[in-house]
Design a protein around this motif. Structure first.
Motif, PDB file in Angstrom:
ATOM      1  N   VAL A  77      28.192  36.162  60.200  1.00 34.34           N
ATOM      2  CA  VAL A  77      27.120  35.259  60.602  1.00 34.34           C
ATOM      3  C   VAL A  77      27.250  35.033  62.107  1.00 34.34           C
ATOM      4  O   VAL A  77      28.298  34.592  62.583  1.00 34.34           O
ATOM      5  CB  VAL A  77      27.187  33.903  59.867  1.00 34.34           C
ATOM      6  N   LEU A  78      26.182  35.335  62.836  1.00 40.86           N
ATOM      7  CA  LEU A  78      26.138  35.068  64.268  1.00 40.86           C
ATOM      8  C   LEU A  78      25.313  33.810  64.490  1.00 40.86           C
ATOM      9  O   LEU A  78      24.134  33.757  64.127  1.00 40.86           O
ATOM     10  CB  LEU A  78      25.513  36.245  65.012  1.00 40.86           C
ATOM     11  N   ALA A  79      25.938  32.790  65.067  1.00 31.42           N
ATOM     12  CA  ALA A  79      25.251  31.533  65.374  1.00 31.42           C
ATOM     13  C   ALA A  79      25.010  31.467  66.875  1.00 31.42           C
ATOM     14  O   ALA A  79      25.959  31.575  67.666  1.00 31.42           O
ATOM     15  CB  ALA A  79      26.083  30.341  64.915  1.00 31.42           C
ATOM     16  N   ILE A  80      23.744  31.291  67.271  1.00 31.78           N
ATOM     17  CA  ILE A  80      23.381  31.247  68.689  1.00 31.78           C
ATOM     18  C   ILE A  80      22.771  29.889  68.999  1.00 31.78           C
ATOM     19  O   ILE A  80      21.849  29.436  68.317  1.00 31.78           O
ATOM     20  CB  ILE A  80      22.380  32.365  69.037  1.00 31.78           C
ATOM     21  N   GLU A  81      23.276  29.249  70.044  1.00 30.44           N
ATOM     22  CA  GLU A  81      22.830  27.910  70.424  1.00 30.44           C
ATOM     23  C   GLU A  81      23.000  27.763  71.938  1.00 30.44           C
ATOM     24  O   GLU A  81      24.030  28.162  72.496  1.00 30.44           O
ATOM     25  CB  GLU A  81      23.654  26.855  69.680  1.00 30.44           C
ATOM     26  N   SER A  82      21.984  27.191  72.593  1.00 30.77           N
ATOM     27  CA  SER A  82      22.047  27.058  74.050  1.00 30.77           C
ATOM     28  C   SER A  82      22.891  25.874  74.506  1.00 30.77           C
ATOM     29  O   SER A  82      23.416  25.870  75.619  1.00 30.77           O
ATOM     30  CB  SER A  82      20.631  26.937  74.630  1.00 30.77           C
TER      31      SER A  82
END
Length: 395
Positions: free
Chosen positions: A280-285
């Motif tokens: 699972v790749l979680a992307i958040e700024s």
């Protein structure tokens, strides 16, 4: 054209429109009317007129009332009052009907999709739900909310939609005029308060109470920045996580992306589906959210985090991907992010949206790449306001 500002019109109110108002017409112009309901005959005072084909106004007198009209539970939910609520003058069931009509209209107009929509109530009723409130101090130091489309501060003594007791201490004292106050009550009932003040052109934050919130959802306890992103309605996080779990169907050993991941609520759901052998790749700024997410999901090594803009991070992401979940900000994902997602060729996309217009625009972008709207659920996660939370399944 002579400005209509301050003019009083008698109109028949038409359909609801996105944004907490209804549409009426007078002398060839559209009038967006607040504090009215479809089918009513009202007198409207024009409050905004920038010229052109439309203006805005408040219903100051109801000549013929809708059967769905009720007495607002807050005395400030009136013309010229607080701008925090849009639909207190409508019964809760009818509020949901109005929101459903808006979602359906946006899908039809912006995505060409004809679909019946039902907005579902969350547990807890239409009052006492708002766990996060941002206040501002007026010139006398009294905390309040701004009037609609105005910088004018309306002082509060209470707020019926706020979680009971949440605002008591903040409203009981005086503050530096112009200060903004962020108040959060977490899942354990602890109240967190942060004051934001502008000093020499710079905004400075001062934590007055708490700071690290505890929340509970998706079978986990979460510790996070009390003023970072978390669903405002106490029942929303668990409800949305449940829908994501049902629709994502990430395969065991498979791969998934959680975009605009916050602290990883949906990443935790996806991780349980793909299992230890999956990814699972979680992307958040937001870097604070990423740090909180890494700590909260430290027991799930299949989750990897990346801080940054979604479209930039996805350029380097491993492809293909089985499932994508995204929960973008109010403006939506946009064409560039949609194209980055479809480049991963996911079988299923679960889109969580807090703005139906942005959702409809992005659904149209996905449709141009062959992804159709398979299912849709909508939730009244913001009772008394015009906001609505939707979850869309695309495949």
């Amino acid at each position: 054209m002579t400005s209509w500002l301050g003019r009083v019109l008698e109109v028949e109110v038409g359909a609801v429109a996105h944004g907490g108002h209804c549409v009426a017409r007078a002398d060839g112009r559209v009038v967006f009317v607040r504090h009215a309901l479809p089918g009513e005959q009202v007198r409207v005072e024009v409050t905004e007129d920038n010229g052109g084909s439309f203006c805005r106004g408040d219903a100051i007198e109801v000549l013929s009332a809708s059967a769905h009209r009720v007495e607002p539970p807050c005395p400030l939910a009136v013309p010229g009052g607080c701008g925090g609520c849009d639909w207190q003058h409508a019964s809760p069931a009818y509020q949901r009907d109005l929101k459903a009509a808006v979602v359906a209209e946006q899908l039809q107009r912006l995505a060409g999709i004809e679909r019946d929509v039902v907005v579902e109530a969350l547990d807890g009723g239409p009052l006492d739900w708002r766990s996060r409130v941002r206040l501002v101090a007026d010139r006398e130091g009294r905390a309040g909310l701004r009037a609609h489309h105005s910088h004018r501060v309306v002082p509060l003594t209470d707020c019926p939609i706020a979680v009971p007791g949440e605002l008591d201490d903040v409203l009981a004292r005086r503050w530096k005029p112009g200060s903004e106050l962020e108040v959060t009550q977490d899942g354990d009932g602890t109240t967190h308060v942060r004051e934001l003040a502008t000093v020499r052109g710079k905004v400075r934050a001062r934590q007055l109470a708490g700071g690290v919130a505890v929340q509970h959802a998706a079978g986990r306890d979460w510790r996070l920045d009390a003023h970072g992103f978390w669903q405002v309605h106490p029942a929303a996080a668990a409800t949305l996580a449940g829908v994501v779990a049902e629709w994502a169907e990430a395969p065991s050993g498979g791969s998934a992306w959680d975009l605009y991941a916050g602290v990883g609520l949906f990443a935790s759901v996806l991780a349980s589906q793909v299992g230890p052998a999956g990814r699972v790749l979680a992307i958040e700024s937001g870097r604070r959210a990423v740090a909180d997410g890494e700590r909260n999901l430290a027991d799930l090594p299949q989750v990897s985090w990346q801080a940054g803009r979604v479209e930039h991070a996805l350029a380097e992401a491993e492809k293909p991907v089985d499932v994508v979940v995204l929960d973008p900000p109010r403006k939506g994902a946009g064409r560039a992010v949609v194209e980055s997602i479809v480049a991963g060729a996911p079988d299923r996309i679960v889109y969580v949206a807090c703005d139906p217009a942005a959702l409809a625009r992005d659904v149209a972008f996905f449709a141009s790449h062959g992804y159709g709207l398979t299912d849709l659920r909508a939730f009244d996660a913001f009772p008394m306001t015009h906001h609505v939370e939707c979850v869309a399944l695309l495949s």
